[in-house]
Write an enzyme that holds these catalytic residues in place. Structure first.
Site, mmCIF file in Angstrom:
data_model
loop_
_atom_site.group_PDB
_atom_site.id
_atom_site.type_symbol
_atom_site.label_atom_id
_atom_site.label_comp_id
_atom_site.label_asym_id
_atom_site.label_seq_id
_atom_site.Cartn_x
_atom_site.Cartn_y
_atom_site.Cartn_z
ATOM 1 N N ASP A 7 0.856 -1.193 0.000
ATOM 2 C CA ASP A 7 0.000 0.000 0.000
ATOM 3 C C ASP A 7 0.890 1.241 0.000
ATOM 4 O OD1 ASP A 7 -2.812 0.949 0.115
ATOM 5 O OD2 ASP A 7 -2.074 2.007 1.876
ATOM 6 N N GLU A 9 0.835 5.860 0.311
ATOM 7 C CA GLU A 9 0.168 7.152 0.491
ATOM 8 C C GLU A 9 0.891 8.148 -0.394
ATOM 9 O OE1 GLU A 9 -2.605 7.318 1.976
ATOM 10 O OE2 GLU A 9 -2.525 5.415 3.073
ATOM 11 N N HIS A 55 -4.542 11.265 5.025
ATOM 12 C CA HIS A 55 -3.528 10.488 5.754
ATOM 13 C C HIS A 55 -2.857 11.218 6.912
ATOM 14 C CE1 HIS A 55 -0.749 12.809 3.323
ATOM 15 N NE2 HIS A 55 -1.107 12.201 2.200
ATOM 16 N N HIS A 149 -5.831 7.143 6.919
ATOM 17 C CA HIS A 149 -5.170 6.214 6.005
ATOM 18 C C HIS A 149 -3.694 6.098 6.384
ATOM 19 C CE1 HIS A 149 -8.123 5.876 2.462
ATOM 20 N NE2 HIS A 149 -8.779 6.303 3.526
ATOM 21 N N ASP A 154 -2.622 -0.255 6.555
ATOM 22 C CA ASP A 154 -3.456 -0.787 5.469
ATOM 23 C C ASP A 154 -2.853 -2.026 4.813
ATOM 24 O OD1 ASP A 154 -5.184 1.192 6.052
ATOM 25 O OD2 ASP A 154 -4.949 2.333 4.205
#
Length: 211
Positions: A7, A9, A55, A149, A154
């Site tokens: 994952d 960001e 985030h 997030h 995640d």
């Protein structure tokens, strides 16, 4: 085969407009032993307000972090010969491939065995509400630590979700097998079984690419 749950960001939504990766997390599963590759990254550009609201990572926090080019070889070595599992792979791959191409490297699929999108898997079962959070709710997976997030959190939730989806696939395969075994007892229902088998075959071909 190693499995990696990945994952990221980002500074925003569009790498074509200069948005960059600011956090990358890969959870590797080797015989049920977990190994992490995790970095916050200095994107050398401002984080958009919209992305920050998602985030909570700000520019000052990333100021002295490594750049993507600094962790590139370590990243490629970590993912090689593995299945990479991503939720909404199109988004993540657009950013990762943009970073790789900028450094004159090929797209990510050239360095791993296979890329699997759990969003596509989930949509085969559920037409709506397939965000990471909604799937956690559906499978009773604890996501209480996910205040905002986070690629690190995640990637772990994705690991939990993936195996719940695989378990669901296996259950469906067992039900379909039992159903096929009963087919010979219903000689007057050929058309029904033909339609059912066609749909089943399509799903099975999709699932074979996943497992």
């Amino acid at each position: 085969m190693n499995k990696i749950f990945l994952d990221i960001e980002t500074t925003g939504l569009n790498p074509l407009k200069g948005d960059k990766i600011i956090e990358i997390s890969c959870l590797k599963l080797i015989n049920f032993k977990k190994l992490y590759f995790h970095h916050y990254l200095n994107p050398e550009k401002k984080i958009s307000i919209g992305a920050y609201n998602i985030h909570g990572i700000d520019d000052s926090f990333l100021k002295n972090k490594k750049k993507f080019k600094d962790i590139l070889f370590q990243f490629l070595n970590f993912i090689k010969n593995s299945k990479i599992i991503i939720h909404n792979a199109k988004f993540d791959l657009t950013f990762i491939n943009s970073e790789l191409n900028y450094l004159n490297f090929k797209n990510l699929n050239n360095y791993c065995y296979k890329i699997i999108d759990t969003l596509k898997i989930s949509r085969n079962f559920y037409k709506k509400k397939n965000s990471l959070e909604n799937i956690c709710k559906r499978f009773n997976i604890d996501y209480s630590k996910r205040i905002k997030h986070s690629a690190f959190i995640d990637s772990y939730l994705l690991y939990k979700i993936y195996f719940k989806l695989i378990l669901k696939i296996k259950k469906i395969k067992i039900i379909n097998l039992k159903f096929k075994n009963k087919e010979k007892y219903f000689s007057n229902s050929n058309n029904v079984f033909k339609k059912s088998n066609k749909k089943e075959s399509k799903l099975n071909n999709f699932f074979l690419k996943i497992i």
